[in-house]
Design an enzyme around this catalytic site. Structure first.
Site, PDB file in Angstrom:
ATOM      1  N   GLY A 111      -2.365  -0.497  -3.999  1.00 47.39           N
ATOM      2  CA  GLY A 111      -1.396  -0.176  -5.043  1.00 47.39           C
ATOM      3  C   GLY A 111      -0.381   0.887  -4.667  1.00 47.39           C
ATOM      4  N   HIS A 121      -0.550  14.607  -3.282  1.00 53.73           N
ATOM      5  CA  HIS A 121       0.613  15.024  -4.071  1.00 53.73           C
ATOM      6  C   HIS A 121       0.260  15.971  -5.214  1.00 53.73           C
ATOM      7  CE1 HIS A 121       3.064  11.285  -2.587  1.00 53.73           C
ATOM      8  NE2 HIS A 121       2.938  12.222  -1.685  1.00 53.73           N
ATOM      9  N   VAL A 159      -1.689  11.797  -9.081  1.00 52.77           N
ATOM     10  CA  VAL A 159      -1.942  13.164  -9.557  1.00 52.77           C
ATOM     11  C   VAL A 159      -2.778  13.133 -10.838  1.00 52.77           C
ATOM     12  CG1 VAL A 159       0.198  14.061  -8.517  1.00 52.77           C
ATOM     13  CG2 VAL A 159       0.259  13.165 -10.867  1.00 52.77           C
TER      14      VAL A 159
HETATM   15  N1  LIG Z   1       6.087  14.191  -9.258  1.00 56.25           N
HETATM   16  C1  LIG Z   1       6.439  12.978  -9.292  1.00 56.25           C
HETATM   17  O1  LIG Z   1       6.518  12.417 -10.337  1.00 56.25           O
HETATM   18  C2  LIG Z   1       6.770  12.342  -7.983  1.00 56.25           C
HETATM   19  C3  LIG Z   1       7.874  12.686  -7.306  1.00 56.25           C
HETATM   20  C4  LIG Z   1       8.109  12.153  -6.059  1.00 56.25           C
HETATM   21  C5  LIG Z   1       7.244  11.302  -5.495  1.00 56.25           C
HETATM   22  N2  LIG Z   1       6.166  10.980  -6.170  1.00 56.25           N
HETATM   23  C6  LIG Z   1       5.188  10.187  -5.506  1.00 56.25           C
HETATM   24  O2  LIG Z   1       5.714   9.021  -4.993  1.00 56.25           O
HETATM   25  C7  LIG Z   1       4.666   8.161  -4.880  1.00 56.25           C
HETATM   26  C8  LIG Z   1       5.186   6.767  -4.997  1.00 56.25           C
HETATM   27  O3  LIG Z   1       4.429   5.948  -4.328  1.00 56.25           O
HETATM   28  P1  LIG Z   1       3.325   5.020  -4.977  1.00 56.25           P
HETATM   29  O4  LIG Z   1       3.144   3.994  -3.931  1.00 56.25           O
HETATM   30  O5  LIG Z   1       2.192   5.849  -5.426  1.00 56.25           O
HETATM   31  O6  LIG Z   1       3.926   4.394  -6.315  1.00 56.25           O
HETATM   32  P2  LIG Z   1       5.030   3.288  -6.529  1.00 56.25           P
HETATM   33  O7  LIG Z   1       5.339   3.269  -7.980  1.00 56.25           O
HETATM   34  O8  LIG Z   1       6.130   3.482  -5.569  1.00 56.25           O
HETATM   35  O9  LIG Z   1       4.313   1.909  -6.134  1.00 56.25           O
HETATM   36  C9  LIG Z   1       3.331   1.305  -6.927  1.00 56.25           C
HETATM   37  C10 LIG Z   1       2.876   0.058  -6.209  1.00 56.25           C
HETATM   38  O10 LIG Z   1       1.780  -0.490  -6.896  1.00 56.25           O
HETATM   39  C11 LIG Z   1       1.916  -1.887  -6.967  1.00 56.25           C
HETATM   40  N3  LIG Z   1       1.146  -2.316  -8.130  1.00 56.25           N
HETATM   41  C12 LIG Z   1       1.485  -2.296  -9.443  1.00 56.25           C
HETATM   42  N4  LIG Z   1       0.461  -2.690 -10.207  1.00 56.25           N
HETATM   43  C13 LIG Z   1      -0.567  -2.957  -9.353  1.00 56.25           C
HETATM   44  C14 LIG Z   1      -1.914  -3.380  -9.539  1.00 56.25           C
HETATM   45  N5  LIG Z   1      -2.411  -3.615 -10.760  1.00 56.25           N
HETATM   46  N6  LIG Z   1      -2.695  -3.559  -8.447  1.00 56.25           N
HETATM   47  C15 LIG Z   1      -2.198  -3.327  -7.209  1.00 56.25           C
HETATM   48  N7  LIG Z   1      -0.937  -2.923  -6.980  1.00 56.25           N
HETATM   49  C16 LIG Z   1      -0.140  -2.733  -8.043  1.00 56.25           C
HETATM   50  C17 LIG Z   1       3.389  -2.145  -7.045  1.00 56.25           C
HETATM   51  O11 LIG Z   1       3.697  -3.430  -6.584  1.00 56.25           O
HETATM   52  C18 LIG Z   1       3.922  -1.045  -6.123  1.00 56.25           C
HETATM   53  O12 LIG Z   1       4.002  -1.508  -4.783  1.00 56.25           O
HETATM   54  C19 LIG Z   1       3.763   8.498  -6.040  1.00 56.25           C
HETATM   55  O13 LIG Z   1       2.434   8.426  -5.674  1.00 56.25           O
HETATM   56  C20 LIG Z   1       4.088   9.865  -6.410  1.00 56.25           C
HETATM   57  O14 LIG Z   1       3.043  10.775  -6.133  1.00 56.25           O
HETATM   58  C21 LIG Z   1       5.934  11.457  -7.430  1.00 56.25           C
END
Ligand SMILES: NC(=O)c1ccc[n+]([C@@H]2O[C@H](COP(=O)([O-])OP(=O)(O)OC[C@H]3O[C@@H](n4cnc5c(N)ncnc54)[C@H](O)[C@@H]3O)[C@@H](O)[C@H]2O)c1
Ligand SMILES: [Zn+2]
Length: 255
Positions: free
Chosen positions: A195, A128, A112
């Site tokens: 990521g 999102h 976001v």
């Molecule tokens: N409003 C909110 O705050 C809220 C609420 C609910 C869900 N969410 C959403 O849930 C989603 C979670 O999923 P996600 O996958 O985006 O995040 P996540 O935090 O679940 O995963 C992050 C991933 O990135 C990897 N990673 C970390 N550093 C890295 C790097 N330098 N290079 C490559 N990979 C790296 C980690 O190993 C991990 O697998 C979020 O995108 C978010 O939008 C957000």
């Protein structure tokens, strides 16, 4: 599935069937919080991520907002301030380069933070929402973010409270956006999963959908995910390191 670790970075592309691809190949980039990690924006689920320090139910859910809107607004104002100070990193910037090479390409992000757009990426689908927008909690109308009063509780003309325009826990994604994401995924020939922990559904289904529909899939993550056993190529590395190297290999092979 082939797994490469950074030590093999010099030959990252060794396993990629470049002969199958040309400048007309359709490419989709699917990204999660990990792609912004090297910009200094904390991820959610990894060790030390936001959810290990804060309670997601209090800060990122409709219930949390109803219970304590001020706390939620303060938290989002703090995150926005942190994001404003951050810059796109080499992973975001590589996508811009990839999109010049593969003109028929799009980015689907769960983030976001606007860093894809700030890096010059085009056709960015924000699944999102966006932290720099607000909308009414009642009628859904979008409202400009008033930066002077950003932590004040404000109301829409309909009486509803203004809230960040992001998808919270327990909320559903906009149907139209989700359909578009599946279309872009089903129609591409190369799918990058960058990521993302591949744990938050329905977005987490996209990499599997890409594979089922015949795309060549490349996952880059510092840790394994539920998709890692299914992808054609898994690169265990930071996106900001692996993606620029991979771009050079694609550029040499395809342009
Ligand atoms: N409003 C909110 O705050 C809220 C609420 C609910 C869900 N969410 C959403 O849930 C989603 C979670 O999923 P996600 O996958 O985006 O995040 P996540 O935090 O679940 O995963 C992050 C991933 O990135 C990897 N990673 C970390 N550093 C890295 C790097 N330098 N290079 C490559 N990979 C790296 C980690 O190993 C991990 O697998 C979020 O995108 C978010 O939008 C957000
Ligand atoms: Zn309203």
């Amino acid at each position: 599935m082939i797994e490469l670790t950074p030590i093999f970075n010099a030959m990252l592309g060794a396993e990629i069937p470049f002969e199958k691809f040309s400048k007309d190949t359709r490419v989709t980039f699917f990204t999660g919080a990990g792609i912004s990690a090297e910009s200094g924006i904390p991820t959610f689920r990894s060790t030390g991520g936001l959810w290990s320090k804060y309670d997601p139910v209090k800060l990122a859910s409709p219930e949390g907002f109803n219970e304590n809107p001020q706390l939620v607004l303060d938290w989002y104002a703090w995150r926005r301030d942190a994001i404003r100070l951050a810059d796109p990193n080499p992973a975001h910037l590589s996508i811009t380069k990839f999109q010049k090479l593969f003109h028929d390409s799009a980015v689907i992000t769960q983030n976001v933070d606007s860093l894809h757009s700030r890096a010059g990426n085009n056709s960015v689908l924000e699944l999102h929402g966006n932290i720099f927008r607000e909308r009414c909690n009642n009628c859904g109308e979008e409202n400009g973010l008033n930066s002077d009063e950003r932590t004040k509780i404000r109301y829409c003309h309909c009486g509803g409270m203004l809230r960040p325009d992001v998808v919270w826990f327990g909320e559903t994604l906009e149907n139209q956006k989700l359909e578009q994401a599946f279309e872009l995924t089903g129609a591409c020939q190369i799918f990058f999963s960058l990521g993302t922990s591949t744990q938050v559904y329905p977005a987490a289904q996209l990499p599997f959908y890409a594979k089922e529909h015949g795309a060549y899939t490349i996952e880059i993550n510092t840790e394994r995910t539920p998709f890692s056993n299914h992808t054609d190529l898994f690169i265990k590395d930071a996106a900001g390191h692996a993606l620029p190297n991979l771009y050079e290999e694609f550029y040499a092979a395809v342009s």
